[in-house]
Design an enzyme around this catalytic site. Structure first.
Site, PDB file in Angstrom:
ATOM      1  N   VAL A   1      -2.429 -16.201  -5.118  1.00 31.02           N
ATOM      2  CA  VAL A   1      -2.128 -16.533  -3.750  1.00 31.02           C
ATOM      3  C   VAL A   1      -2.439 -17.853  -3.154  1.00 31.02           C
ATOM      4  O   VAL A   1      -1.784 -18.604  -2.172  1.00 31.02           O
ATOM      5  CB  VAL A   1      -2.788 -15.778  -2.992  1.00 31.02           C
ATOM      6  CG1 VAL A   1      -2.534 -15.728  -1.417  1.00 31.02           C
ATOM      7  CG2 VAL A   1      -2.470 -14.062  -3.322  1.00 31.02           C
TER       8      VAL A   1
ATOM      9  N   LYS B   1      -3.908   6.900   8.422  1.00 29.40           N
ATOM     10  CA  LYS B   1      -2.646   7.558   8.694  1.00 29.40           C
ATOM     11  C   LYS B   1      -2.846   8.443   9.906  1.00 29.40           C
ATOM     12  O   LYS B   1      -1.792   8.380  10.722  1.00 29.40           O
ATOM     13  CB  LYS B   1      -2.243   8.579   7.516  1.00 29.40           C
ATOM     14  CG  LYS B   1      -3.322   9.562   7.085  1.00 29.40           C
ATOM     15  CD  LYS B   1      -4.185   9.264   5.774  1.00 29.40           C
ATOM     16  CE  LYS B   1      -5.447   9.820   5.861  1.00 29.40           C
ATOM     17  NZ  LYS B   1      -5.935  10.075   4.469  1.00 29.40           N
TER      18      LYS B   1
ATOM     19  N   GLU C   1       0.591   0.002   4.178  1.00 31.33           N
ATOM     20  CA  GLU C   1       0.753   0.629   2.935  1.00 31.33           C
ATOM     21  C   GLU C   1      -0.026   1.564   2.704  1.00 31.33           C
ATOM     22  O   GLU C   1       0.218   2.598   2.265  1.00 31.33           O
ATOM     23  CB  GLU C   1       0.998  -0.366   1.847  1.00 31.33           C
ATOM     24  CG  GLU C   1       1.668   0.260   0.838  1.00 31.33           C
ATOM     25  CD  GLU C   1       2.979   0.533   0.731  1.00 31.33           C
ATOM     26  OE1 GLU C   1       3.765  -0.380   1.060  1.00 31.33           O
ATOM     27  OE2 GLU C   1       3.184   1.728   0.845  1.00 31.33           O
TER      28      GLU C   1
ATOM     29  N   GLY D   1      -1.559   6.733  -0.668  1.00 32.70           N
ATOM     30  CA  GLY D   1      -2.413   5.868  -1.643  1.00 32.70           C
ATOM     31  C   GLY D   1      -1.641   4.725  -2.181  1.00 32.70           C
ATOM     32  O   GLY D   1      -1.538   3.850  -1.568  1.00 32.70           O
TER      33      GLY D   1
ATOM     34  N   ILE E   1       0.473   4.182  -3.808  1.00 31.78           N
ATOM     35  CA  ILE E   1       2.167   3.992  -4.072  1.00 31.78           C
ATOM     36  C   ILE E   1       2.817   3.144  -3.215  1.00 31.78           C
ATOM     37  O   ILE E   1       2.694   3.302  -2.223  1.00 31.78           O
ATOM     38  CB  ILE E   1       2.944   5.504  -3.967  1.00 31.78           C
ATOM     39  CG1 ILE E   1       2.096   6.393  -4.987  1.00 31.78           C
ATOM     40  CG2 ILE E   1       4.517   5.240  -4.214  1.00 31.78           C
ATOM     41  CD1 ILE E   1       2.653   7.810  -4.946  1.00 31.78           C
TER      42      ILE E   1
ATOM     43  N   GLY F   1     -13.863  12.278  -3.852  1.00 31.58           N
ATOM     44  CA  GLY F   1     -13.550  11.390  -3.084  1.00 31.58           C
ATOM     45  C   GLY F   1     -12.225  11.406  -2.358  1.00 31.58           C
ATOM     46  O   GLY F   1     -11.378  10.511  -1.888  1.00 31.58           O
TER      47      GLY F   1
ATOM     48  N   GLU G   1     -10.528  14.663   2.961  1.00 30.39           N
ATOM     49  CA  GLU G   1     -10.816  14.075   4.299  1.00 30.39           C
ATOM     50  C   GLU G   1     -12.365  14.557   4.573  1.00 30.39           C
ATOM     51  O   GLU G   1     -12.479  15.625   3.845  1.00 30.39           O
ATOM     52  CB  GLU G   1      -9.960  14.597   5.363  1.00 30.39           C
ATOM     53  CG  GLU G   1      -8.529  14.145   5.247  1.00 30.39           C
ATOM     54  CD  GLU G   1      -8.432  12.507   4.906  1.00 30.39           C
ATOM     55  OE1 GLU G   1      -9.015  11.816   6.038  1.00 30.39           O
ATOM     56  OE2 GLU G   1      -7.986  11.975   4.059  1.00 30.39           O
TER      57      GLU G   1
ATOM     58  N   LYS H   1       1.394  11.535   7.453  1.00 31.88           N
ATOM     59  CA  LYS H   1       2.289  10.457   6.349  1.00 31.88           C
ATOM     60  C   LYS H   1       3.593  10.680   6.730  1.00 31.88           C
ATOM     61  O   LYS H   1       4.281   9.678   6.545  1.00 31.88           O
ATOM     62  CB  LYS H   1       1.634  10.847   5.166  1.00 31.88           C
ATOM     63  CG  LYS H   1       0.192  10.633   4.893  1.00 31.88           C
ATOM     64  CD  LYS H   1      -0.259  11.137   3.427  1.00 31.88           C
ATOM     65  CE  LYS H   1      -1.940  10.878   3.291  1.00 31.88           C
ATOM     66  NZ  LYS H   1      -2.504  11.496   2.275  1.00 31.88           N
TER      67      LYS H   1
ATOM     68  N   GLY I   1      -8.161   8.482  -3.457  1.00 34.83           N
ATOM     69  CA  GLY I   1      -9.341   7.755  -4.358  1.00 34.83           C
ATOM     70  C   GLY I   1      -9.420   6.393  -3.970  1.00 34.83           C
ATOM     71  O   GLY I   1      -8.678   5.635  -3.510  1.00 34.83           O
TER      72      GLY I   1
HETATM   73  N1  HSE Z   1      -7.302  13.335   1.871  1.00 39.84           N
HETATM   74  C1  HSE Z   1      -6.142  12.474   1.552  1.00 39.84           C
HETATM   75  C2  HSE Z   1      -5.438  13.261   0.322  1.00 39.84           C
HETATM   76  C3  HSE Z   1      -6.690  11.008   1.091  1.00 39.84           C
HETATM   77  O1  HSE Z   1      -6.091  14.051  -0.150  1.00 39.84           O
HETATM   78  O2  HSE Z   1      -4.517  12.539   0.034  1.00 39.84           O
HETATM   79  C4  HSE Z   1      -5.575  10.124   1.003  1.00 39.84           C
HETATM   80  O3  HSE Z   1      -4.709   9.950   2.163  1.00 39.84           O
END
Ligand code: HSE
Length: 323
Positions: free
Chosen positions: A33, A105, A129, A134, A136, A187, A190, A205, A302
């Site tokens: 960059v 989100k 994004e 996540g 993608i 992880g 939520e 989303k 993740g």
């Molecule tokens: N809790 C969300 C999931 C995390 O499981 O997709 C990512 O947005």
């Protein structure tokens, strides 16, 4: 050496992943960059949580104003989760002339117009994004290479936790509760996994996808939503006996000018491209009037996959700051 000064709001899973990428790959980022990312402050709300990565104690603060009112900071990255105080913090950062990146989100879907209009009014960038699927890069594709299309349909596996649960229940015969605990430890889930298992996270989303692809704002609460908490092993076996797989699908389509949308468990033919999307992976299956059918696939949750998308937005802003 040019630097971009960055303030992180949140140092949980996504905040930790983002910090790790910005520090581990700082040389690579600078070489690409022409600007070096420098994290100058991190808002950490819970000091006692186990972390993916440690940061110098000098960077950590419990006072959001150390970031929101800091005249040195160019980019504020919001990774707190939840609608408030995240929305107020983002609005305040924008009004103080800071570019904002968010992975949140729930806040974006709830306050889409207010946030995008405030960014425009203050002449700052607002990129998000990481808020959908996540790692993608589906929002960039919708707004970039696909922007000449009229979108016909979007179907997605938009929640990693529920896809992980359904996959383990289907393939390993594990119980719902066992797998949910596992997803929380990894992880993906939520803080309150109700948002995952009842489909609310997928609805957030889908609301963002609808806004970008169809140019209409539909509040998440107006999207008919059913989660997976009532799916039993017997439902999964019955679907299997019919050659089908149960997936939690967020779907929006245009028929004769009418937009239809929902989030619900769907029995997909085993041959459907989305039926092969397993574990915490997400996928978004898009039909455009010109491009036809496309599928985007990758990790939807993740710390590092989500951090990758957050950092992509940060780098985009760093490039724009150089123009
Ligand atoms: N809790 C969300 C999931 C995390 O499981 O997709 C990512 O947005």
């Amino acid at each position: 050496m040019k630097t971009a000064k960055i303030g992180l709001l949140g140092f949980g899973n996504v905040g930790g992943g983002t910090y790790k990428i910005l520090t581990d790959n700082a040389d690579l980022i600078e070489s690409r960059v022409g600007v070096r990312p420098e994290v100058v402050r991190i808002l950490q709300r819970n000091r006692n949580k186990k972390r993916l990565v440690e940061a110098s104690p000098a960077l950590l603060t419990e006072d959001p104003d150390d970031i929101l009112l800091n005249p040195d900071i160019d980019i504020v990255v919001e990774m707190l989760g939840g609608i408030e105080p995240a929305t107020s913090f983002m609005l305040q950062a924008m009004k103080n002339g800071k570019h904002v990146v968010s992975a949140n989100k729930a806040a974006i879907a709830a306050n889409y117009k207010l946030l995008t209009e405030t960014a425009a009014a203050n002449n700052v960038e607002f990129l998000f994004e990481a808020s959908v699927a996540g790692g993608i890069p589906v929002l960039a594709a919708i707004e970039g290479s696909l922007q000449a299309n009229d979108f016909v349909e979007i179907m997605g596996i938009l929640n990693g936790t529920t896809n992980y649960i359904l996959t383990k229940m289907t393939d390993e015969g594990l119980s719902y509760d066992e797998v949910l605990k596992d997803a929380q430890e990894k992880g993906f889930a939520e803080a309150d996994p109700t948002a995952d298992v009842e489909g609310l996270d997928a609805a957030n989303k889908l609301s963002i996808l609808i806004a970008l692809a169809f140019g209409r704002y539909v509040a998440p609460s107006d999207i008919p939503t059913t989660g997976i908490s009532k799916i039993t092993p017997a439902d999964i076996d019955a679907a299997r006996s019919r050659g089908k797989k149960i997936k939690l699908i967020g779907q929006a389509s245009l028929e004769d000018g009418k937009l239809n949308y929902s989030v619900k468990p769907v029995e997909l033919e085993a041959s459907h491209p989305l039926a092969g999307v397993n574990n915490e992976f997400n996928a978004v299956y898009i039909t455009g009037d010109m491009v036809g059918e496309l599928m985007f696939y990758g990790k939807g949750a993740g710390p590092l996959p989500t951090g990758s998308a957050v950092c992509g937005d940060i780098l985009q802003i760093m490039r724009d700051m150089c123009k």
